[in-house]
Design an enzyme around this catalytic site. Structure first.
Site, PDB file in Angstrom:
ATOM      1  N   TYR A  28      -3.436   8.689   7.863  1.00 60.89           N
ATOM      2  CA  TYR A  28      -2.045   8.816   8.298  1.00 60.89           C
ATOM      3  C   TYR A  28      -1.762  10.192   8.919  1.00 60.89           C
ATOM      4  CZ  TYR A  28      -1.076   4.552   5.613  1.00 60.89           C
ATOM      5  OH  TYR A  28      -1.072   3.271   5.129  1.00 60.89           O
ATOM      6  N   LYS A  82     -14.737   2.899   0.480  1.00 54.42           N
ATOM      7  CA  LYS A  82     -15.472   1.964   1.348  1.00 54.42           C
ATOM      8  C   LYS A  82     -16.757   2.704   1.741  1.00 54.42           C
ATOM      9  CE  LYS A  82     -15.588  -1.950   3.627  1.00 54.42           C
ATOM     10  NZ  LYS A  82     -15.769  -3.246   2.963  1.00 54.42           N
ATOM     11  N   ASP A 122     -12.170  -3.608  -0.610  1.00 49.58           N
ATOM     12  CA  ASP A 122     -11.983  -5.053  -0.407  1.00 49.58           C
ATOM     13  C   ASP A 122     -12.142  -5.798  -1.731  1.00 49.58           C
ATOM     14  OD1 ASP A 122     -14.540  -4.048  -0.133  1.00 49.58           O
ATOM     15  OD2 ASP A 122     -15.178  -5.470   1.402  1.00 49.58           O
ATOM     16  N   ASP A 166      -1.892   2.888  -0.428  1.00 46.76           N
ATOM     17  CA  ASP A 166      -0.657   2.331   0.119  1.00 46.76           C
ATOM     18  C   ASP A 166      -0.700   0.813  -0.005  1.00 46.76           C
ATOM     19  OD1 ASP A 166       1.724   2.130   1.433  1.00 46.76           O
ATOM     20  OD2 ASP A 166       0.977   2.699   3.401  1.00 46.76           O
ATOM     21  N   ASP A 198       1.090  -1.727  -3.248  1.00 41.69           N
ATOM     22  CA  ASP A 198       2.058  -2.791  -2.947  1.00 41.69           C
ATOM     23  C   ASP A 198       1.557  -4.124  -3.501  1.00 41.69           C
ATOM     24  OD1 ASP A 198       3.796  -1.096  -1.652  1.00 41.69           O
ATOM     25  OD2 ASP A 198       4.142  -2.499   0.006  1.00 41.69           O
TER      26      ASP A 198
END
Ligand code: NAD
Length: 356
Positions: free
Chosen positions: A142, A188, A220, A244, A248
Site C-alpha cells: 500500500y 507467500k 491462500d 487487510d 475482514d
C-alpha cells in the site's frame, strides 16, 4: 483522578452516529471509574475535503499528535470516489496512520455465544474461537514506491525492510505471551522474496520467545483455514495487504462487521476504530451497529491509557446487553428480544456500564 485528552474524528457516513454512541458509553465509564476524559473533535475524510479541500488538514494531524489517544469512526463514500488519489478520503486515513507511525494494527475476533447463529459458518466450527490478528500497517504494497498507472499498464511495489518486519513480529510475540502463546505467521514465501525475508526475520524474533510456538502458513491456505477451523489460531501475524483481507474474512466469524474493533498502535499516539467502513448505504437511518466503535473505545482504554478495569467494564456490558437480547437491525434475526436503533443500543450499553 486520571485525566486524558481524546482526539475525536467522526468521519463520513455512519461515522458520526457510531462515535456519538461510543462517547456516551465512555462518559458512563468515567462516572464509575476514576477517569476524566476531555474530547477535541477534528475533521478527516470526505467531510474534511468538503470544508477545507484537504482530506487530512494539518490541524487534525497536530491535534491528534498532541492527544493521548484518537477515537475514529470511518471515512469514505461515493461522493468523493472521483477525486484524484491524494484528495480521496482513504488517502487522508493512510496519511494519518503514517504520520502517527502506528505500524501495528490489532484486531481481536471472538464469538459471542448468543450470536453464534449470526455467522454464515456452522456453530460447531465457531464455538470458542478467540483469535487476534496483528497486521503490519504502514509498509508493504500500500505504501511501496515506485507506483504508477497509465492507460496501458499499472504497478505497485511490495517492499518490507528487516526492521519493519522485526518490530511487528515483536508486537505479535508480546501479544501471544498474554494469550495462548501461539503465533501463526502468514506469508507467500513460496512465491515472494519479500515473504522469504519476512519468514527469516520472524524466525529470528521467535528465538527471544522460547515459550511461544511459531508456525508459518501461506496466505491462500490461511484464507481457507479461517473458515475451515478458525479455533486453531491464536495470534495471526501478517503483512499489510494480507492482514487487510484476512481480518475482514475473520470478521464474518463474529456474525457482523458491526461488532469488531481495532487498534493501531506502535507510534506515539494510538488510533482506535471499528474495522468496518462508513456504510453509506445505511447512514442517517439510525440502524447502524455502534458496538464495534464502543469496543474500540474499550481497546483505547486498555492499550493507550492503561485503564484495564474501565475497558473490562465496557466489554462486560456489551456481552451482557447481547445476552439479554438487545440487537441492532444487522443482528435482528439472531435471538433478538428487542430491536434497537443506534442511539437506543448505545444508551442501553451506557446504562449497563454504569450498573455493573
Ligand atoms: P463498509 O464496511 O462501509 O460496509 C460493508 C457492509 O457492511 C454494508 O452493507 C454496510 O451497511 C454494512 N455495515 C458496515 N458497518 C456496519 C455497522 N456498523 N452496522 C451495520 N452494518 C454495517 O464497506 P464498503 O461498503 O466497502 O465501503 C463503504 C465506504 O467505506 C467506502 O468509501 C470505503 O472506501 C470506506 N471504508 C472506510 C474504512 C475506514 O474508514 N477505515 C474502511 C473500509 C471502507
Amino acid at each position: 483522578m486520571n485525566r486524558y485528552n481524546i482526539a475525536i474524528i467522526k468521519g463520513d457516513g455512519i461515522g458520526p452516529e457510531i462515535v456519538d454512541e461510543a462517547i456516551k458509553v465512555l462518559d458512563a465509564v468515567c462516572s464509575k471509574e476514576d477517569i476524566e476524559l476531555s474530547y477535541e473533535e477534528y475533521l478527516m475524510g470526505g467531510n474534511a475535503y468538503d470544508v477545507t479541500g484537504n482530506p487530512l488538514p494539518d490541524e487534525t494531524v497536530d491535534g491528534c499528535k498532541k492527544s493521548d489517544a484518537i477515537l475514529f469512526g470511518a471515512i469514505g463514500g461515493d461522493k468523493w470516489d472521483g477525486l484524484e488519489r491524494h484528495l480521496r478520503p482513504e488517502s487522508g486515513l493512510l496519511r494519518l496512520r503514517s504520520e502517527l507511525g502506528v505500524y501495528a494494527n490489532l484486531r481481536p475476533t471472538s464469538v459471542f455465544d448468543e450470536l453464534v447463529d449470526a455467522s454464515t459458518i456452522k456453530p460447531e466450527v465457531l464455538k470458542g474461537v478467540d483469535l487476534f490478528v496483528v497486521r503490519e500497517l504502514t509498509g508493504g504494497i500500500y505504501f511501496g514506491q515506485p507506483r504508477e498507472k497509465n492507460a496501458d499498464m499499472a504497478f505497485n511495489t511490495m517492499v518490507y525492510t528487516k526492521e519493519e518486519i522485526k518490530r511487528i513480529a515483536i508486537v505479535a510475540f508480546d501479544s501471544a505471551m498474554k494469550r495462548r502463546k501461539q503465533v501463526c505467521s502468514i506469508d507467500k514465501a513460496n512465491v515472494l522474496e519479500v515473504s522469504q525475508l519476512w519468514r527469516e526475520t520472524v524466525e529470528e524474533v521467535a528465538k527471544d520467545y522460547p515459550e511461544v510456538t511459531l508456525s508459518h502458513m501461506y496466505v491462500d491456505n490461511a484464507a481457507m483455514q479461517l473458515v475451515r477451523n478458525p479455533r486453531q489460531f491464536d495470534v495471526m501475524l501478517t503483512g499489510n495487504i494480507f492482514g487487510d483481507i484476512l481480518s475482514d474474512e475473520a470478521s464474518m466469524i463474529s456474525g457482523s462487521i458491526g461488532l469488531l474493533p481495532s487498534a493501531s498502535v506502535g507510534g506515539k499516539v494510538g488510533l482506535f476504530e471499528p474495522i468496518h467502513g462508513s456504510a453509506p448505504d445505511i447512514a442517517g437511518q439510525g440502524i447502524s451497529n455502534p458496538i464495534a466503535t464502543i469496543m474500540s473505545a474499550a481497546m483505547m482504554l486498555r492499550f493507550a491509557l492503561g485503564e484495564e478495569s474501565a475497558a473490562d467494564r465496557i466489554e462486560k456490558a456489551v456481552a451482557l446487553v447481547l445476552k439479554d437480547g438487545y440487537r441492532t437491525k444487522d443482528l435482528s434475526d439472531y435471538g433478538a428480544k428487542e430491536v434497537c436503533s443506534t442511539t437506543e443500543i448505545g444508551s442501553i450499553i451506557a446504562d449497563y456500564v454504569a450498573k455493573i
